[in-house]
Design a protein around this motif. Structure first.
Motif, PDB file in Angstrom:
ATOM      1  N   TRP A  78      70.633 -16.473  13.652  1.00 54.05           N
ATOM      2  CA  TRP A  78      71.002 -17.676  14.396  1.00 54.05           C
ATOM      3  C   TRP A  78      71.902 -17.234  15.638  1.00 54.05           C
ATOM      4  CZ3 TRP A  78      72.132 -16.510   9.442  1.00 54.05           C
ATOM      5  CH2 TRP A  78      73.477 -16.289   9.262  1.00 54.05           C
ATOM      6  N   THR A 115      75.501 -18.472  17.708  1.00 52.42           N
ATOM      7  CA  THR A 115      76.604 -19.140  17.498  1.00 52.42           C
ATOM      8  C   THR A 115      77.326 -19.057  18.880  1.00 52.42           C
ATOM      9  OG1 THR A 115      78.145 -17.672  16.693  1.00 52.42           O
ATOM     10  CG2 THR A 115      77.200 -18.966  15.064  1.00 52.42           C
ATOM     11  N   ASP A 165      77.244 -17.637   4.873  1.00 49.00           N
ATOM     12  CA  ASP A 165      76.166 -18.466   4.533  1.00 49.00           C
ATOM     13  C   ASP A 165      74.981 -18.012   5.314  1.00 49.00           C
ATOM     14  OD1 ASP A 165      78.065 -20.414   3.583  1.00 49.00           O
ATOM     15  OD2 ASP A 165      78.265 -21.635   5.585  1.00 49.00           O
ATOM     16  N   LEU A 180      77.152 -23.695  16.295  1.00 51.67           N
ATOM     17  CA  LEU A 180      76.073 -23.370  15.397  1.00 51.67           C
ATOM     18  C   LEU A 180      74.707 -23.639  15.631  1.00 51.67           C
ATOM     19  CD1 LEU A 180      75.574 -21.276  12.893  1.00 51.67           C
ATOM     20  CD2 LEU A 180      76.032 -23.219  11.437  1.00 51.67           C
ATOM     21  N   ARG A 186      71.596 -23.418  13.790  1.00 52.11           N
ATOM     22  CA  ARG A 186      71.068 -23.082  12.765  1.00 52.11           C
ATOM     23  C   ARG A 186      71.071 -24.389  11.864  1.00 52.11           C
ATOM     24  NH1 ARG A 186      74.441 -19.513   8.542  1.00 52.11           N
ATOM     25  NH2 ARG A 186      75.333 -21.669   7.978  1.00 52.11           N
ATOM     26  N   HIS A 187      69.913 -24.192  11.156  1.00 50.76           N
ATOM     27  CA  HIS A 187      69.813 -25.383  10.182  1.00 50.76           C
ATOM     28  C   HIS A 187      68.830 -25.004   8.985  1.00 50.76           C
ATOM     29  CE1 HIS A 187      69.452 -29.481   9.030  1.00 50.76           C
ATOM     30  NE2 HIS A 187      70.377 -29.977   9.945  1.00 50.76           N
ATOM     31  N   ASP A 218      73.305 -26.231   5.989  1.00 48.82           N
ATOM     32  CA  ASP A 218      73.812 -26.908   7.203  1.00 48.82           C
ATOM     33  C   ASP A 218      73.180 -28.173   7.144  1.00 48.82           C
ATOM     34  OD1 ASP A 218      74.431 -24.371   8.497  1.00 48.82           O
ATOM     35  OD2 ASP A 218      72.359 -24.021   8.581  1.00 48.82           O
ATOM     36  N   PRO A 219      73.979 -29.281   7.829  1.00 50.36           N
ATOM     37  CA  PRO A 219      75.340 -28.939   8.533  1.00 50.36           C
ATOM     38  C   PRO A 219      76.406 -28.779   7.424  1.00 50.36           C
ATOM     39  CG  PRO A 219      74.687 -31.363   8.157  1.00 50.36           C
ATOM     40  CD  PRO A 219      73.638 -30.650   7.650  1.00 50.36           C
TER      41      PRO A 219
END
Lengths: 179, 347
Positions: free
Chosen positions: A37, A39, A104, B6, B8-9, B14-15
């Motif tokens: 991902w 950021t 994560d 961020l 991403r999910h 997330d969140p």
């Protein structure tokens, strides 16, 4: 013995997400999930504002808490390059590794097992770069063996200042961000 | 100023991280409760004179309830697994660095230890059942005729109970990624919380099995159910003050350990201080102070103290408060722990 690392130039990364798409395609990641991902971190106040765009994924830690907490041994360190992998046939889906990862970086695959970035070890074993590295249009991502002093990643680490994510968590991450 | 975005999910992450739902707090609560029942049962078995019957509720009813509660807890744990049909893999490996692996193997020894403790005095506690199943009398006589076996069962229950109680805390405490959990105090804290809930449960059972005309109607129903079950030999209540006294000691130690947990975090790194803030003044503060510290520890401490001073009669109120306080403690710590994160320190 090889020690695979990734070096990412944050001055070149534009956050285009080509790496995300390449990973999803190469590894057949289900819709709604992602192994890597983007950021963006903005620091400071005008006029001294700094922006860092990063492509992130599992940090393939040298001291991986996800491996030490796994009750079945499904999470393990691969003999080649020290890459952290998950054996889906041994994973019970207890989610301890998700809770143990400070980045994560893991998720539960819809089939029930824990999933994460593998540094595309199936490609690396054939002499190819990980899918994300191979498609990056700005060539901001570099992959290689840190134990080889002549490798591109070793040269980059000695030539540019860099940082890792959350070094204070003590996991010894192996993805380096050039600044 | 630092602004973090961020892209991403991923589900469960997330969140906000929500890896573990209701199943894990329930399992941790029931595991701690069973650990407490084992320790109390073991101690009572060792110090119970052969003719004395006042401790039957601790040595027999407690372990029998423990078997049911542990099964319920393990079922909750099973529900939490996302790869359920691979659960047997737990028993094909022993991973010494994994608290969950330790726990899986400890749980294997809990069942026989609890059963042995329950069988030792089962014919005295439930004569109706012993009449129907004579082999229970044979087993009990065999064990009681051999004092070394009785001592062994008592010691085994105490040792396995301590291991089980501490493990439920270490399971969370070993997660360095979640600053609120990352404390060695969590093991003893969950052990003493388990002991206090176990003492409260046994105290409550003893109170319910005492005839009392002033008892509310719903309690009468429970009483009649328990009384019918142990009709021929009503359970003695002389141990009730001892349990209330023990419960007060456990609650006091639990309160001290909670204080140590928070002091440890407040004197640690910035992320640990932020983690402690979640309980002290943050979004979990109201539940923590009202339901865990207030209603779960302080109020039952006062009520049981008044009971011991014979100012008020023994009721099930403190038992219910301690039990619900123990459950809420697990829910709060599991939820707040997942909300605490190192990412607050990201560049």
């Amino acid at each position: 013995m090889a020690r695979y690392i990734m070096v990412i130039d944050t001055r070149r990364c534009v956050g285009c997400m080509d790496c995300v798409v390449a990973c999803k395609t190469e590894n057949n990641i289900p819709e709604g999930y992602t192994r890597d991902w983007i950021t963006e971190t903005v620091c400071g106040e005008f006029p001294t504002v700094g922006l860092e765009i990063r492509t992130e994924r599992c940090n393939q830690c040298a001291n991986p808490p996800c491996v030490s907490c796994c009750p079945t041994g499904a999470s393990h360190v691969h003999e080649r390059g020290g890459v952290v992998l998950v054996n889906k046939d041994e994973c019970i889906g207890c989610k301890a590794c998700l809770a143990a990862c400070p980045y994560d970086a893991r998720f539960i695959h819809p089939d029930g097992y824990a999933d994460k970035c593998t540094f595309c070890i199936h490609r690396v074993e054939k002499g190819l770069d990980p899918a994300c590295v191979s498609v990056c249009p700005t060539h901001c991502m570099h992959f290689g063996d840190a134990d080889d002093p002549l490798s591109e990643v070793s040269r980059l680490l000695t030539s540019r200042p860099q940082h890792t994510l959350l070094p204070e968590a003590g996991t010894k991450p192996r993805i380096y961000y050039l600044t | 100023m630092t602004e973090f975005t961020l892209y991403r999910h991923n589900p469960l992450l997330d969140p906000a991280v929500h890896v573990w739902g209701w199943e894990i707090p329930v399992y941790l609560f029931l595991g701690g409760l069973v650990a407490g029942l084992m320790i109390i049962a073991g101690v009572r078995l060792l110090i119970m004179r052969p003719t004395a019957r006042q401790a039957l509720v601790c040595c027999t009813v407690g372990p029998l309830i423990g078997l049911v509660l542990l099964s319920a807890g393990m079922f909750a744990l099973f529900l939490d697994l996302s790869h359920k049909f691979y659960v047997w893999r737990l028993y094909l490996a022993f991973e010494p660095t994994s608290p969950m692996s330790w726990g899986a193997w400890i749980l294997l020894f809990v069942y026989p230890a609890l059963l042995a403790n329950a069988l030792t005095h089962l014919p005295e506690a439930i004569p109706a059942l012993a009449k129907r199943v004579p082999v229970l009398v044979t087993i009990s006589d065999y064990i009681l005729a051999r004092p070394r076996i009785v001592v062994g069962i008592g010691l085994a229950n105490m040792a396995i109970g301590v291991a089980l109680g501490i493990y439920t805390g270490v399971l969370l405490g070993a997660m360095g990624a979640r600053p609120l959990w990352n404390s060695a105090v969590l093991g003893p804290l969950f052990l003493f919380s388990g002991l206090s809930t176990a003492a409260a449960l046994l105290h409550g059972i003893l109170v319910l099995t005492t005839p009392d005309d002033e008892r509310p109607q719903f309690a009468d129903f429970l009483l009649s159910m328990v009384a019918r079950w142990s009709q021929a030999r009503p359970l003695d209540t002389r141990i009730a003050p001892t349990l209330a006294q023990a419960d007060n000691s456990f609650l006091t130690i639990e309160l001290g350990l909670l204080g140590f947990l928070l002091i440890g975090h407040l004197t640690s790194t910035a992320v640990h201080q932020q983690a402690a803030g979640l309980l002290l003044t943050g979004p979990y503060a109201a539940v923590f102070w009202v339901f865990v510290v207030g209603l779960g520890i302080l109020v039952p401490l006062v009520i049981q103290h008044l009971e011991l001073l014979h100012r008020i009669r023994h009721t099930i109120a403190p038992s219910l408060l301690v039990l619900s306080g123990g459950l809420v403690l697990r829910f709060v710590l599991v939820a707040a722990g997942q909300a605490s994160h190192w990412a607050t320190a990201l560049p």
